[in-house]
Design a protein around this motif. Structure first.
Motif, short mmCIF file in Angstrom:
data_model
loop_
_atom_site.label_atom_id
_atom_site.label_comp_id
_atom_site.label_asym_id
_atom_site.label_seq_id
_atom_site.Cartn_x
_atom_site.Cartn_y
_atom_site.Cartn_z
N PRO A 39 31.72 44.46 41.22
CA PRO A 39 32.57 45.48 41.83
C PRO A 39 33.80 44.87 42.50
CG PRO A 39 30.31 45.53 42.70
CD PRO A 39 30.42 44.34 41.82
N ALA A 40 33.66 43.66 43.04
CA ALA A 40 34.78 43.03 43.75
C ALA A 40 35.86 42.60 42.75
CB ALA A 40 34.29 41.84 44.54
N ASP A 41 35.45 42.20 41.59
CA ASP A 41 36.41 41.73 40.58
C ASP A 41 35.96 42.18 39.20
OD1 ASP A 41 38.18 40.54 38.96
OD2 ASP A 41 37.65 38.48 39.46
N PRO A 42 36.36 43.37 38.84
CA PRO A 42 35.91 43.94 37.56
C PRO A 42 36.37 43.12 36.37
CG PRO A 42 37.15 45.56 38.87
CD PRO A 42 37.32 44.24 39.53
N LEU A 43 37.38 42.30 36.58
CA LEU A 43 37.92 41.52 35.46
C LEU A 43 37.10 40.26 35.21
CD1 LEU A 43 41.76 41.60 36.17
CD2 LEU A 43 40.55 42.66 34.26
N ALA A 44 36.30 39.89 36.19
CA ALA A 44 35.70 38.55 36.17
C ALA A 44 34.96 38.25 34.87
CB ALA A 44 34.76 38.40 37.35
N SER A 45 34.33 39.25 34.31
CA SER A 45 33.48 38.99 33.16
C SER A 45 34.22 39.07 31.84
CB SER A 45 32.32 39.99 33.16
OG SER A 45 32.85 41.30 33.09
N LEU A 46 35.51 39.38 31.90
CA LEU A 46 36.25 39.58 30.65
C LEU A 46 36.89 38.29 30.15
CD1 LEU A 46 38.05 42.97 31.39
CD2 LEU A 46 35.77 42.55 30.45
N GLY A 47 37.12 38.23 28.85
CA GLY A 47 37.87 37.12 28.25
C GLY A 47 37.27 35.78 28.61
N HIS A 48 38.10 34.72 28.50
CA HIS A 48 37.65 33.46 29.07
C HIS A 48 38.78 32.67 29.69
CE1 HIS A 48 38.45 33.46 24.99
NE2 HIS A 48 37.37 32.94 24.48
N THR A 49 38.35 31.67 30.42
CA THR A 49 39.24 30.94 31.30
C THR A 49 39.51 29.56 30.74
OG1 THR A 49 38.52 32.17 33.23
CG2 THR A 49 39.35 29.96 33.63
N LYS A 50 40.74 29.11 30.90
CA LYS A 50 41.14 27.83 30.30
C LYS A 50 42.07 27.10 31.26
CE LYS A 50 43.81 26.17 26.35
NZ LYS A 50 44.62 26.57 25.18
N VAL A 51 42.00 25.78 31.23
CA VAL A 51 42.89 24.98 32.07
C VAL A 51 44.08 24.49 31.24
CG1 VAL A 51 43.09 22.93 33.51
CG2 VAL A 51 40.97 24.26 33.53
N TYR A 52 45.27 24.73 31.72
CA TYR A 52 46.48 24.28 31.03
C TYR A 52 47.09 23.11 31.79
CZ TYR A 52 46.49 28.71 28.44
OH TYR A 52 46.16 29.77 27.64
N GLU A 53 47.69 22.18 31.04
CA GLU A 53 48.42 21.10 31.69
C GLU A 53 49.72 21.61 32.28
OE1 GLU A 53 49.12 18.12 28.82
OE2 GLU A 53 46.99 17.59 28.58
#
Lengths: 245, 245
Positions: B39-53
């Motif tokens: 509920p605090a972050d409805p986006l949290a479970s979507l897509g995926h996360t990546k680290v960019y230089e």
DNA sequence: CGGGAGTTTGATCAGGATCAAGGCGAGTGG
DNA sequence: CCACTCGCCTTGATCCTGATCAAACTCCCG
């Protein structure tokens, strides 16, 4: 020219909205008994509509913000002022455009009519209720606001990086574009606002706007007509000059 | 400093969002099993996360737009270019800010990392599904986008009507404001971007930015520290110089 | 027809851009 | 570990676009 179809086309245009989102105006609004829910224009039944004279204030920066407004006809300018009086015109609103849409307690800019203008005033509470009742409408508002944001970003490019000639050419093409999509003669556009309004929108002075228009006239790119009208004689040359939107 | 509480405070700040809306980042995101609906972050479970230089492109103006992005940490610049290469930086994004949110087939600006940056990529379809499932979330997006629009309008005032000194002072105060609300030392701000980035954001040249900072330093309003940091010595004097946001 | 605001045009000024060198510092390779 | 190098930043000199100051003109509007 300002047929219902034309207005609807305008509101649904692919081009980014100009100022605070353009939403379909119901063809029937004000002409028939108001249906509780008009699918084409969910806003039609909200608030009430009023005619303003030219050059009057609708609301001022800092006023308590209880309503949002929709321009039904005419033209409105929105602006912000610096403490010393320098003015930046955020945009010019035409039929279908909304203003005052913000989640802030006060209006963040001033709205004044340029011409005589019909404006619908919608209390925020009613707008909120509508969004609750029709989630699709909230999405529509989001879409319109996002379009506004894109237009604002184009204006940043103009203000930050374009020359005086590019600014004026871009401005004229934008007006022409709006009008074209709204139907009507491609080449003749309306300039109901004064030179100082244009100047304060483009980050220039009245003198520079005037000189630039004179140069465009000498180069046969435009013709200045009586009654605040202007004809675009060479759309392509203007587009070259504008250097992208 | 970048505690969870700080980020949450940042995302909920009353100050207008800076670029494309700041949304709460879930404290738990990526650290625990992903709950289907946080509920605090409805986006949290979507897509995926990546680290960019640092200094790499995330997407370019004109690319087919299939996803929206959220900056989780680091800094990103968004810009538009004119055909001849002149560049206008639309804004700098920090933790919580979103980009690529538009109802257009192509991205309308380029996004590049300034520093090493963690970015969450969310397919549009997933975002749409979330809006359908949680109307409150659509409202949140609308609110965030509206905040962005207000920030864009402030930037128009800056670009169209402020002097070089006012522009730089305003820019520094904005950074300080963002940081202050996000928690951390009021007076010391991070300037990870180069002078030419600042110049292209403020509608100036690198030389003018440099000269203006030098003058502010001479006047004892700021101190330039090593490692791209800067200390605001006289917040009030800077605010006077800035002449309103 | 007369008044006055807004517009155009002209002359000069100035803020910031452009052109041009140095200086400094952070990475890199020896 | 240190010196070198490259890129960025700073500083200086000059230029130029658009601002400012000033005056005449035009077109509404009463």
């Amino acid at each position: 020219m300002s047929t219902h179809a034309a207005i609807a086309a305008h509101a649904n245009r692919a081009v980014p909205g100009y100022l605070v989102s353009a939403l379909a105006i119901s063809p029937a609004s004000g002409l028939t008994a108001i249906p509780p829910r008009n699918p084409a224009d969910p806003l039609a039944s909200l608030g009430h509509t009023k005619v303003y004279e030219r050059e009057v204030t609708v609301f001022s920066e800092g006023d308590a913000a209880g309503s949002v407004f929709r321009v039904m006809s005419g033209m409105v300018r929105l602006y912000k002022m610096l403490p010393d009086g320098r003015r930046q015109i955020i945009g010019f609103l035409q039929a279908g455009d909304m203003m005052g849409l913000a989640f802030a307690a006060q209006y963040l800019y001033t709205a004044e009519t340029v011409t005589a203008t019909t404006i619908q005033r919608i209390p925020r509470l009613e707008l909120d209720a509508l969004m609750d009742a029709q989630p699709a409408f909230a999405r529509k508002l989001l879409s319109a606001t996002t379009s506004e944001l894109m237009a604002a970003q184009d204006q940043m490019v103009l203000l930050g990086r374009k020359t005086a000639a590019e600014k004026v050419a871009t401005f004229l093409l934008r007006l022409s574009n709006r009008k074209a999509v709204a139907g009507g003669d491609e080449r003749t556009i309306d300039l109901p606002m004064g030179r100082s309004d244009i100047a304060d929108h483009l980050g220039l002075t009245t003198e520079t706007v005037s000189r630039t228009l004179t140069k465009l006239k000498s180069s046969r790119l435009i013709r200045i007509l009586v009654g605040g009208k202007l004809e675009l004689l060479d759309h392509d040359a203007l587009a070259d000059l504008a250097g992208g939107f």
